[in-house]
Design a protein around this motif. Structure first.
Motif, PDB file in Angstrom:
ATOM      1  N   ARG A 178       0.802  -1.219   0.000  1.00 52.63           N
ATOM      2  CA  ARG A 178       0.000   0.000   0.000  1.00 52.63           C
ATOM      3  C   ARG A 178       0.835   1.269   0.000  1.00 52.63           C
ATOM      4  NH1 ARG A 178      -3.570   2.242   4.960  1.00 52.63           N
ATOM      5  NH2 ARG A 178      -1.524   3.125   5.418  1.00 52.63           N
ATOM      6  N   ASP A 179       1.884   1.307   0.876  1.00 53.01           N
ATOM      7  CA  ASP A 179       2.614   2.558   1.095  1.00 53.01           C
ATOM      8  C   ASP A 179       4.011   2.588   0.481  1.00 53.01           C
ATOM      9  OD1 ASP A 179       0.455   3.428   2.607  1.00 53.01           O
ATOM     10  OD2 ASP A 179       1.286   2.621   4.476  1.00 53.01           O
ATOM     11  N   GLY A 180       4.650   1.429   0.357  1.00 52.66           N
ATOM     12  CA  GLY A 180       6.032   1.420  -0.110  1.00 52.66           C
ATOM     13  C   GLY A 180       6.192   1.300  -1.610  1.00 52.66           C
ATOM     14  N   ARG A 181       5.316   0.529  -2.239  1.00 57.00           N
ATOM     15  CA  ARG A 181       5.459   0.273  -3.670  1.00 57.00           C
ATOM     16  C   ARG A 181       5.452   1.539  -4.515  1.00 57.00           C
ATOM     17  NH1 ARG A 181       1.705  -4.294  -6.126  1.00 57.00           N
ATOM     18  NH2 ARG A 181       3.177  -5.621  -4.972  1.00 57.00           N
ATOM     19  N   PRO A 182       4.678   2.580  -4.168  1.00 56.30           N
ATOM     20  CA  PRO A 182       4.694   3.801  -4.993  1.00 56.30           C
ATOM     21  C   PRO A 182       6.056   4.463  -5.113  1.00 56.30           C
ATOM     22  CG  PRO A 182       2.746   3.777  -3.591  1.00 56.30           C
ATOM     23  CD  PRO A 182       3.615   2.642  -3.137  1.00 56.30           C
ATOM     24  N   PHE A 183       6.990   4.141  -4.192  1.00 57.01           N
ATOM     25  CA  PHE A 183       8.331   4.742  -4.265  1.00 57.01           C
ATOM     26  C   PHE A 183       9.243   3.992  -5.232  1.00 57.01           C
ATOM     27  CE2 PHE A 183       6.700   6.289  -0.233  1.00 57.01           C
ATOM     28  CZ  PHE A 183       7.144   7.603  -0.214  1.00 57.01           C
ATOM     29  N   HIS A 184       8.780   2.861  -5.773  1.00 59.03           N
ATOM     30  CA  HIS A 184       9.555   2.060  -6.725  1.00 59.03           C
ATOM     31  C   HIS A 184      10.963   1.752  -6.177  1.00 59.03           C
ATOM     32  CE1 HIS A 184       6.371   2.786  -9.621  1.00 59.03           C
ATOM     33  NE2 HIS A 184       6.479   4.076  -9.403  1.00 59.03           N
ATOM     34  N   PRO A 185      11.043   1.120  -5.011  1.00 58.95           N
ATOM     35  CA  PRO A 185      12.365   0.854  -4.414  1.00 58.95           C
ATOM     36  C   PRO A 185      13.156  -0.182  -5.191  1.00 58.95           C
ATOM     37  CG  PRO A 185      10.656  -0.305  -3.209  1.00 58.95           C
ATOM     38  CD  PRO A 185       9.942   0.564  -4.211  1.00 58.95           C
ATOM     39  N   HIS A 186      14.473  -0.054  -5.129  1.00 60.88           N
ATOM     40  CA  HIS A 186      15.351  -1.042  -5.747  1.00 60.88           C
ATOM     41  C   HIS A 186      15.547  -2.259  -4.843  1.00 60.88           C
ATOM     42  CE1 HIS A 186      16.471   2.683  -7.931  1.00 60.88           C
ATOM     43  NE2 HIS A 186      16.634   1.857  -8.945  1.00 60.88           N
ATOM     44  N   VAL A 187      15.499  -2.026  -3.543  1.00 66.28           N
ATOM     45  CA  VAL A 187      15.690  -3.105  -2.578  1.00 66.28           C
ATOM     46  C   VAL A 187      14.620  -2.990  -1.503  1.00 66.28           C
ATOM     47  CG1 VAL A 187      17.238  -4.136  -0.863  1.00 66.28           C
ATOM     48  CG2 VAL A 187      18.181  -3.157  -2.966  1.00 66.28           C
ATOM     49  N   VAL A 188      14.007  -4.121  -1.129  1.00 69.21           N
ATOM     50  CA  VAL A 188      13.013  -4.156  -0.059  1.00 69.21           C
ATOM     51  C   VAL A 188      13.467  -5.170   0.981  1.00 69.21           C
ATOM     52  CG1 VAL A 188      10.620  -4.646   0.568  1.00 69.21           C
ATOM     53  CG2 VAL A 188      11.135  -3.564  -1.633  1.00 69.21           C
ATOM     54  N   LEU A 189      13.572  -4.744   2.225  1.00 69.24           N
ATOM     55  CA  LEU A 189      13.960  -5.630   3.324  1.00 69.24           C
ATOM     56  C   LEU A 189      12.781  -5.790   4.271  1.00 69.24           C
ATOM     57  CD1 LEU A 189      17.502  -4.178   4.170  1.00 69.24           C
ATOM     58  CD2 LEU A 189      16.957  -6.114   2.691  1.00 69.24           C
ATOM     59  N   ILE A 190      12.422  -7.022   4.548  1.00 67.08           N
ATOM     60  CA  ILE A 190      11.362  -7.314   5.508  1.00 67.08           C
ATOM     61  C   ILE A 190      11.962  -8.219   6.586  1.00 67.08           C
ATOM     62  CG2 ILE A 190       9.124  -8.418   5.897  1.00 67.08           C
ATOM     63  CD1 ILE A 190       8.304  -7.645   3.106  1.00 67.08           C
ATOM     64  N   GLY A 191      12.000  -7.727   7.818  1.00 61.75           N
ATOM     65  CA  GLY A 191      12.581  -8.492   8.904  1.00 61.75           C
ATOM     66  C   GLY A 191      11.666  -9.616   9.361  1.00 61.75           C
ATOM     67  N   TYR A 192      12.264 -10.654   9.921  1.00 58.85           N
ATOM     68  CA  TYR A 192      11.469 -11.779  10.410  1.00 58.85           C
ATOM     69  C   TYR A 192      12.053 -12.279  11.725  1.00 58.85           C
ATOM     70  CZ  TYR A 192       9.117 -16.273  10.721  1.00 58.85           C
ATOM     71  OH  TYR A 192       8.371 -17.325  11.164  1.00 58.85           O
ATOM     72  N   MET A 193      11.196 -12.450  12.703  1.00 61.14           N
ATOM     73  CA  MET A 193      11.561 -13.058  13.978  1.00 61.14           C
ATOM     74  C   MET A 193      10.672 -14.279  14.186  1.00 61.14           C
ATOM     75  SD  MET A 193      14.009 -11.223  15.271  1.00 61.14           S
ATOM     76  CE  MET A 193      14.034 -11.531  17.031  1.00 61.14           C
ATOM     77  N   PRO A 194      11.131 -15.291  14.922  1.00 70.63           N
ATOM     78  CA  PRO A 194      10.321 -16.510  15.096  1.00 70.63           C
ATOM     79  C   PRO A 194       8.908 -16.248  15.597  1.00 70.63           C
ATOM     80  CG  PRO A 194      12.543 -16.882  15.890  1.00 70.63           C
ATOM     81  CD  PRO A 194      12.450 -15.422  15.555  1.00 70.63           C
ATOM     82  N   GLU A 195       8.753 -15.255  16.496  1.00 69.90           N
ATOM     83  CA  GLU A 195       7.409 -15.005  17.031  1.00 69.90           C
ATOM     84  C   GLU A 195       6.471 -14.405  15.991  1.00 69.90           C
ATOM     85  OE1 GLU A 195      10.081 -11.610  18.599  1.00 69.90           O
ATOM     86  OE2 GLU A 195      10.224 -13.763  18.233  1.00 69.90           O
ATOM     87  N   ASN A 196       7.030 -13.942  14.857  1.00 69.20           N
ATOM     88  CA  ASN A 196       6.163 -13.412  13.798  1.00 69.20           C
ATOM     89  C   ASN A 196       5.178 -14.456  13.298  1.00 69.20           C
ATOM     90  OD1 ASN A 196       8.801 -11.397  12.314  1.00 69.20           O
ATOM     91  ND2 ASN A 196       7.336 -10.866  13.899  1.00 69.20           N
ATOM     92  N   ALA A 197       5.541 -15.741  13.440  1.00 68.15           N
ATOM     93  CA  ALA A 197       4.672 -16.801  12.931  1.00 68.15           C
ATOM     94  C   ALA A 197       3.309 -16.781  13.607  1.00 68.15           C
ATOM     95  CB  ALA A 197       5.333 -18.161  13.136  1.00 68.15           C
ATOM     96  N   ALA A 198       3.242 -16.208  14.818  1.00 69.65           N
ATOM     97  CA  ALA A 198       1.977 -16.174  15.549  1.00 69.65           C
ATOM     98  C   ALA A 198       1.185 -14.905  15.271  1.00 69.65           C
ATOM     99  CB  ALA A 198       2.240 -16.304  17.046  1.00 69.65           C
ATOM    100  N   ARG A 199       1.692 -14.044  14.389  1.00 64.79           N
ATOM    101  CA  ARG A 199       1.056 -12.745  14.174  1.00 64.79           C
ATOM    102  C   ARG A 199       0.369 -12.626  12.823  1.00 64.79           C
ATOM    103  NH1 ARG A 199       6.080  -9.123  16.462  1.00 64.79           N
ATOM    104  NH2 ARG A 199       5.832  -9.652  18.657  1.00 64.79           N
ATOM    105  N   HIS A 200       0.285 -13.697  12.074  1.00 61.38           N
ATOM    106  CA  HIS A 200      -0.355 -13.617  10.768  1.00 61.38           C
ATOM    107  C   HIS A 200      -1.877 -13.489  10.936  1.00 61.38           C
ATOM    108  CE1 HIS A 200       3.350 -14.261   8.735  1.00 61.38           C
ATOM    109  NE2 HIS A 200       3.513 -15.489   9.184  1.00 61.38           N
TER     110      HIS A 200
END
Length: 206
Positions: A178-200
């Motif tokens: 929604r918010d990042g794609r309009p900037f047409h980034p060259h690199v996108v980093l999405i962090g992940y921690m084990p507890e993220n599995a419970a937040r979907h």
């Protein structure tokens, strides 16, 4: 070893291979307990792998690392980042000028607190050509990426942070769409921690 610093004499532990030919150099930055035996051992391990390694003591302005870990941690916590960085740059200069190194083939590594200052050293010294931080935070990420122009990147870099505490990977991805794609980034980093599995939750929560 002892060598000149910007505000005081600096201390460190220096290890090099037994052969006398010049080798690449590496600056080793300790954790927030100061220059302890474990960090000295890291320097020795680098020497066995063919590097001249300087494990710098960032408590030098307070007389050097002492037996009281709490005191060492307190001093480093109160120290100004720019002062510690200036001492690290002096460590780079020591390595560059030492007969054991190539002079230009210099790297830096650090652990935890030292991982943070690995990036600070890259920003502050153009003599560094390689960096390997261990669980450090890039306090000046935008400055870091821009400062390495001509070394590791091709010019100015802009960093946009869309991170939100408590988000899982799905929320991070949906926000990027929604918010990042309009900037047409060259690199996108999405962090992940084990507890993220419970937040979907599969539904964007703005």
């Amino acid at each position: 070893v002892r060598f000149p610093g910007p505000a005081s004499e600096l201390l460190g532990y220096f290890a090099r291979p037994r052969q006398g030919t010049p080798v690449p150099g590496v600056l080793v930055i300790h954790e927030n307990r100061g220059l302890v035996d474990q960090t000295r051992d890291v320097a020795r391990r680098y020497a066995k792998e063919g590097f001249a390694a300087l494990a710098i003591d960032l408590v030098s302005r307070n007389g050097g690392t002492g037996p009281d870990a709490t005191a060492n941690i307190g001093f480093l916590g109160r120290a100004k980042p720019e002062d510690l960085t200036a001492d690290l740059v002096a460590g780079v200069a020591f390595l560059k000028g030492h007969a054991a190194t190539h002079g230009r083939s210099l790297g830096v590594t650090g652990f935890c607190f030292g991982g943070n200052y690995t990036w600070e050293t890259v920003v502050a010294s153009r003599d560094i050509v390689a960096a390997a931080p261990y669980y450090g935070v890039a306090r000046q990420l935008e400055a870091l990426l821009s400062a390495t122009g001509g070394r590791w990147t091709a010019g100015r870099v802009e960093v946009l942070n869309f991170g939100v505490g408590g988000y899982g990977v799905d929320q991070a991805w949906l926000r990027y769409r929604r918010d990042g794609r309009p900037f047409h980034p060259h690199v996108v980093l999405i962090g992940y921690m084990p507890e993220n599995a419970a937040r979907h939750v599969n539904r964007f929560r703005p």
